[in-house]
Design a protein around this motif. Structure first.
Motif, PDB file in Angstrom:
ATOM      1  N   ARG A  66      39.501  37.200  53.037  1.00 39.95           N
ATOM      2  CA  ARG A  66      40.584  36.207  53.807  1.00 39.95           C
ATOM      3  C   ARG A  66      40.166  36.615  55.005  1.00 39.95           C
ATOM      4  O   ARG A  66      40.270  36.256  55.915  1.00 39.95           O
ATOM      5  CB  ARG A  66      41.659  36.440  52.892  1.00 39.95           C
ATOM      6  CG  ARG A  66      41.431  35.340  51.120  1.00 39.95           C
ATOM      7  CD  ARG A  66      43.042  35.868  50.888  1.00 39.95           C
ATOM      8  NE  ARG A  66      42.856  35.338  49.473  1.00 39.95           N
ATOM      9  CZ  ARG A  66      43.585  35.654  48.208  1.00 39.95           C
ATOM     10  NH1 ARG A  66      44.732  36.398  48.707  1.00 39.95           N
ATOM     11  NH2 ARG A  66      43.427  34.897  47.022  1.00 39.95           N
ATOM     12  N   LYS A  71      32.924  34.388  52.765  1.00 45.08           N
ATOM     13  CA  LYS A  71      33.497  33.460  50.939  1.00 45.08           C
ATOM     14  C   LYS A  71      32.341  34.711  50.411  1.00 45.08           C
ATOM     15  O   LYS A  71      31.881  35.562  51.110  1.00 45.08           O
ATOM     16  CB  LYS A  71      32.560  32.311  50.971  1.00 45.08           C
ATOM     17  CG  LYS A  71      33.473  31.310  51.483  1.00 45.08           C
ATOM     18  CD  LYS A  71      33.638  31.471  51.398  1.00 45.08           C
ATOM     19  CE  LYS A  71      35.058  29.563  51.912  1.00 45.08           C
ATOM     20  NZ  LYS A  71      36.674  29.947  51.233  1.00 45.08           N
ATOM     21  N   GLU A  87      43.194  32.145  38.943  1.00 46.37           N
ATOM     22  CA  GLU A  87      42.972  30.958  40.374  1.00 46.37           C
ATOM     23  C   GLU A  87      43.233  31.667  41.842  1.00 46.37           C
ATOM     24  O   GLU A  87      43.099  30.797  42.525  1.00 46.37           O
ATOM     25  CB  GLU A  87      43.862  30.505  39.391  1.00 46.37           C
ATOM     26  CG  GLU A  87      43.194  29.012  38.843  1.00 46.37           C
ATOM     27  CD  GLU A  87      43.941  28.410  38.475  1.00 46.37           C
ATOM     28  OE1 GLU A  87      44.783  27.439  39.213  1.00 46.37           O
ATOM     29  OE2 GLU A  87      43.330  27.430  37.091  1.00 46.37           O
ATOM     30  N   ASP A  88      44.695  32.674  41.966  1.00 43.77           N
ATOM     31  CA  ASP A  88      44.697  32.375  43.540  1.00 43.77           C
ATOM     32  C   ASP A  88      44.107  33.753  43.358  1.00 43.77           C
ATOM     33  O   ASP A  88      44.669  33.554  44.636  1.00 43.77           O
ATOM     34  CB  ASP A  88      46.584  33.649  43.084  1.00 43.77           C
ATOM     35  CG  ASP A  88      46.477  35.212  41.742  1.00 43.77           C
ATOM     36  OD1 ASP A  88      45.724  35.307  41.039  1.00 43.77           O
ATOM     37  OD2 ASP A  88      45.943  35.902  42.582  1.00 43.77           O
ATOM     38  N   GLN A  90      40.660  32.776  44.088  1.00 43.55           N
ATOM     39  CA  GLN A  90      39.480  31.812  44.075  1.00 43.55           C
ATOM     40  C   GLN A  90      38.775  30.826  45.359  1.00 43.55           C
ATOM     41  O   GLN A  90      37.986  30.237  45.178  1.00 43.55           O
ATOM     42  CB  GLN A  90      39.647  30.439  42.678  1.00 43.55           C
ATOM     43  CG  GLN A  90      39.787  31.455  41.268  1.00 43.55           C
ATOM     44  CD  GLN A  90      40.000  30.440  40.839  1.00 43.55           C
ATOM     45  OE1 GLN A  90      39.551  29.092  41.061  1.00 43.55           O
ATOM     46  NE2 GLN A  90      39.402  30.491  38.910  1.00 43.55           N
ATOM     47  N   ASP A  91      40.067  31.030  46.157  1.00 43.08           N
ATOM     48  CA  ASP A  91      40.187  30.406  47.740  1.00 43.08           C
ATOM     49  C   ASP A  91      38.738  31.024  48.199  1.00 43.08           C
ATOM     50  O   ASP A  91      38.685  30.625  49.414  1.00 43.08           O
ATOM     51  CB  ASP A  91      41.329  30.722  48.466  1.00 43.08           C
ATOM     52  CG  ASP A  91      41.548  32.012  48.720  1.00 43.08           C
ATOM     53  OD1 ASP A  91      41.975  33.417  47.586  1.00 43.08           O
ATOM     54  OD2 ASP A  91      41.648  32.791  49.735  1.00 43.08           O
TER      55      ASP A  91
END
Length: 93
Positions: A66, A71, A87-88, A90-91
């Motif tokens: 981040r 990625k 899910e938090d 997965q960005d």
């Protein structure tokens, strides 16, 4: 408390976890170009199993991604499963 240190060079890197100065785990990665890195291996020392060492290293990898606009490709089965459950995180996929 889990302490995680990152080692990084042009081709490879790792996140190494320690608890009270003892090696607790290692997560390794390989760069796939300049924008992505592949988490290829995660290991946790037996005496630290079940203490969230692996997840803590993955969280540090996500923070690094981040902060640097990168990625992550989770090739390692542990990393892949942890991303699927959280899910938090997965960005950065």
């Amino acid at each position: 408390m889990i302490e995680v240190k990152q080692n990084n060079d042009e081709k490879h890197g790792s996140f190494q976890a320690s608890i009270d100065g003892k090696k607790a785990g290692l997560m390794t990665y390989t760069w796939a170009g300049e924008e992505r890195f592949i988490i290829d291996h995660t290991e946790v020392e037996e005496e630290f199993n079940g203490k969230a060492v692996g997840k803590e290293m993955l969280v540090k990898a996500v923070e690094f991604a981040r902060e640097n606009n990168k990625k992550i490709i989770p090739l390692c089965p542990f990393a892949k499963a942890t991303f699927q459950k959280n899910e938090d995180l997965q960005d950065v996929l």
